[in-house]
Design an enzyme around this catalytic site. Sequence first.
Site, PDB file in Angstrom:
ATOM      1  N   SER A  49       0.800  -1.227   0.000  1.00 18.06           N
ATOM      2  CA  SER A  49       0.000   0.000   0.000  1.00 18.06           C
ATOM      3  C   SER A  49       0.831   1.274   0.000  1.00 18.06           C
ATOM      4  O   SER A  49       0.387   2.306  -0.508  1.00 18.06           O
ATOM      5  CB  SER A  49      -0.948   0.005   1.207  1.00 18.06           C
ATOM      6  OG  SER A  49      -0.231  -0.238   2.411  1.00 18.06           O
ATOM      7  N   HIS A 294      -0.513   6.189   6.378  1.00 21.27           N
ATOM      8  CA  HIS A 294       0.095   6.031   5.061  1.00 21.27           C
ATOM      9  C   HIS A 294       0.429   7.403   4.472  1.00 21.27           C
ATOM     10  O   HIS A 294      -0.149   8.414   4.884  1.00 21.27           O
ATOM     11  CB  HIS A 294      -0.848   5.295   4.107  1.00 21.27           C
ATOM     12  CG  HIS A 294      -0.871   3.810   4.317  1.00 21.27           C
ATOM     13  ND1 HIS A 294      -1.411   3.234   5.431  1.00 21.27           N
ATOM     14  CD2 HIS A 294      -0.403   2.786   3.543  1.00 21.27           C
ATOM     15  CE1 HIS A 294      -1.294   1.911   5.343  1.00 21.27           C
ATOM     16  NE2 HIS A 294      -0.669   1.617   4.215  1.00 21.27           N
TER      17      HIS A 294
END
Length: 312
Positions: A49, A294
């Site tokens: 990711s 993230h």
Amino acid sequence: MLRPARNSRRFRNSSVLAAVAVGAVLALTSTTAQAATPAPRHYVALGDSYAAGAGVPGQSGGLCLRSDHNYGHLVAASLGAGHYTDVTCSAAKVKAMTQPQYDAFIRVNDPQLDSVTADTDLVTLGIGGNDLAASDLGLGELVATCIAGAVVNPLGTPCKDVYHHGYWDWKTWSWQYGNDDLAQRIHSSIAPQIATTLRQIHAKAPKARVLLVGYPSVLPADGSTCVLRQPVTPGDVEYMHGVLNELNAALKSTAAANGATYVDTATPTRGHDVCSDDRWIEGALPGSPAVPFHPNATGEKVMADAVLAALR
């Protein structure tokens, strides 16, 4: 009145010559920089990711959550790649390089190494973080464990206690730790698997330049900066910061031992972690489009710049 005119003309001529000289230097510098990093014929981006740019607009790839502004896309555009293949996928573990990836029995991605062919001349690989967890949740497991633990033990290190097997020793009247599961996985499982993956890439694409991309500075070294900012205890912030540092160190040494270039993304993102005032990595409640914990669009751009710098 004639002398000033001649001086004026001399000044203008000197200015023109100076401008031409500066332009020539800039052109030479630009040409040299371009020559140092030729456009790849076929660039393949592999990874999880962090490589996919999960949550960063615009999204594609279904549950893989690929962004058209992830670092792979930005690098391909900057280099003018002849052909770019992005098979990065959220929640990918190292095994996803050679096996199909499933989510709740749904096949979400083919084996990523299938996209690497003999004509591939550039590969970026960002993988390993999800293998820190024993479950298929990957990094999500670690985040959930740390957040849940902070609810019941906000002043302690509940996450560290789980993975480092913390316990109270009545004999010494002190808190002790056993084996660290995360450190053990890094050295006994993750690093060897990635070494095998790098060898497989070289076998499939012998002429490819291979870059192993590390993880950015998700968490600060000083856990106190996260108080009232993220739902993780300061002690666990510092513990997980150390784990990610150890993972990056293992990636660096694995790259060096297997013919790959390591890309340090932790240094250029330092000070822009989930607890900073200027976040390039989003926290539990993102302020910019990105999956929690993230990189946002700026973070992906900084990671792309790190890749480009490593290619020079």
